[in-house]
Scaffold this motif. Structure first.
Motif, PDB file in Angstrom:
ATOM      1  N   SER A  10       0.839  -1.195   0.000  1.00  0.00           N
ATOM      2  CA  SER A  10       0.000   0.000   0.000  1.00  0.00           C
ATOM      3  C   SER A  10       0.874   1.245   0.000  1.00  0.00           C
ATOM      4  O   SER A  10       1.347   1.676   1.054  1.00  0.00           O
ATOM      5  N   PRO A  11       1.095   1.838  -1.175  1.00  0.00           N
ATOM      6  CA  PRO A  11       1.907   3.056  -1.237  1.00  0.00           C
ATOM      7  C   PRO A  11       1.336   4.137  -0.310  1.00  0.00           C
ATOM      8  O   PRO A  11       0.120   4.251  -0.150  1.00  0.00           O
ATOM      9  N   PRO A  12       2.220   4.950   0.295  1.00  0.00           N
ATOM     10  CA  PRO A  12       1.760   5.937   1.268  1.00  0.00           C
ATOM     11  C   PRO A  12       0.998   7.133   0.709  1.00  0.00           C
ATOM     12  O   PRO A  12       0.367   7.858   1.467  1.00  0.00           O
ATOM     13  N   ASP A  13       1.058   7.364  -0.605  1.00  0.00           N
ATOM     14  CA  ASP A  13       0.268   8.466  -1.155  1.00  0.00           C
ATOM     15  C   ASP A  13      -0.173   8.117  -2.580  1.00  0.00           C
ATOM     16  O   ASP A  13       0.217   7.090  -3.127  1.00  0.00           O
ATOM     17  N   LEU A  14      -1.000   8.975  -3.148  1.00  0.00           N
ATOM     18  CA  LEU A  14      -1.579   8.722  -4.474  1.00  0.00           C
ATOM     19  C   LEU A  14      -0.775   9.332  -5.613  1.00  0.00           C
ATOM     20  O   LEU A  14      -1.119   9.141  -6.773  1.00  0.00           O
ATOM     21  N   ALA A  15       0.293  10.070  -5.295  1.00  0.00           N
ATOM     22  CA  ALA A  15       0.968  10.860  -6.324  1.00  0.00           C
ATOM     23  C   ALA A  15       2.305  10.293  -6.797  1.00  0.00           C
ATOM     24  O   ALA A  15       2.888  10.840  -7.722  1.00  0.00           O
ATOM     25  N   HIS A  16       2.799   9.222  -6.181  1.00  0.00           N
ATOM     26  CA  HIS A  16       4.138   8.746  -6.498  1.00  0.00           C
ATOM     27  C   HIS A  16       4.188   7.244  -6.746  1.00  0.00           C
ATOM     28  O   HIS A  16       3.309   6.500  -6.318  1.00  0.00           O
ATOM     29  N   ILE A  17       5.258   6.830  -7.423  1.00  0.00           N
ATOM     30  CA  ILE A  17       5.586   5.413  -7.600  1.00  0.00           C
ATOM     31  C   ILE A  17       6.658   5.097  -6.568  1.00  0.00           C
ATOM     32  O   ILE A  17       7.616   5.855  -6.412  1.00  0.00           O
ATOM     33  N   TYR A  18       6.508   3.976  -5.881  1.00  0.00           N
ATOM     34  CA  TYR A  18       7.431   3.602  -4.817  1.00  0.00           C
ATOM     35  C   TYR A  18       8.136   2.291  -5.128  1.00  0.00           C
ATOM     36  O   TYR A  18       7.512   1.348  -5.626  1.00  0.00           O
ATOM     37  N   ARG A  19       9.426   2.243  -4.802  1.00  0.00           N
ATOM     38  CA  ARG A  19      10.163   0.983  -4.829  1.00  0.00           C
ATOM     39  C   ARG A  19       9.749   0.229  -3.573  1.00  0.00           C
ATOM     40  O   ARG A  19       9.701   0.795  -2.487  1.00  0.00           O
ATOM     41  N   VAL A  20       9.428  -1.050  -3.723  1.00  0.00           N
ATOM     42  CA  VAL A  20       8.940  -1.852  -2.605  1.00  0.00           C
ATOM     43  C   VAL A  20      10.089  -2.666  -2.035  1.00  0.00           C
ATOM     44  O   VAL A  20      10.760  -3.409  -2.760  1.00  0.00           O
ATOM     45  N   ASN A  21      10.293  -2.544  -0.737  1.00  0.00           N
ATOM     46  CA  ASN A  21      11.298  -3.318  -0.016  1.00  0.00           C
ATOM     47  C   ASN A  21      10.614  -4.426   0.773  1.00  0.00           C
ATOM     48  O   ASN A  21       9.428  -4.349   1.058  1.00  0.00           O
ATOM     49  N   GLY A  22      11.361  -5.446   1.124  1.00  0.00           N
ATOM     50  CA  GLY A  22      10.819  -6.514   1.947  1.00  0.00           C
ATOM     51  C   GLY A  22      10.188  -7.633   1.146  1.00  0.00           C
ATOM     52  O   GLY A  22       9.516  -8.496   1.702  1.00  0.00           O
TER      53      GLY A  22
END
Length: 117
Positions: A10-22
């Motif tokens: 679940s990305p923390p906001d609606l405006a960005h693409i996130y690299r997922v760790n773990g």
């Protein structure tokens, strides 16, 4: 962003693409939200990718090799997590599949391999 103990990506906001760790090493994991009802978020672009498409990401060219939708829930039960060694060197994109007037109940997964040459 990190995957919490409940396994939900679940990305923390609606405006960005996130690299997922773990998640299993070897693949590059990116996640973003998508919006319905005329709204736009980075994950909306993920929803347009089809098998065979060429995409540009992270300074490289990729060819989409797989795409599917699966119910939201435990990240460990979805996508390339069942056979992570098979996806070494691949790009894995995940976004929610929004419902008009409601919360997303599924995720769309896109897997791409690097284009060499």
């Amino acid at each position: 962003m990190d995957v919490p103990a409940d396994g939900r990506i679940s990305p923390p906001d609606l405006a960005h693409i996130y690299r997922v760790n773990g998640l299993p090493e070897g693949a590059t994991w990116l996640a973003a939200h998508a919006l319905s009802g005329g709204g736009e978020a980075p994950g909306n672009a993920f929803l347009t990718f089809a098998v065979g498409d060429r995409i540009e990401a992270l300074g490289a060219s990729w060819r989409v090799t797989e795409r599917w939708t699966a119910g939201k829930g435990d990240a460990n039960a979805q996508g390339p997590l069942a056979a992570p060694q098979r996806y070494t060197g691949h790009l894995v994109l995940v976004t929610c599949l929004p419902l008009d007037g409601g919360s997303a109940v599924s995720n769309t997964w896109v897997v791409a391999q690097p284009i060499v040459g």
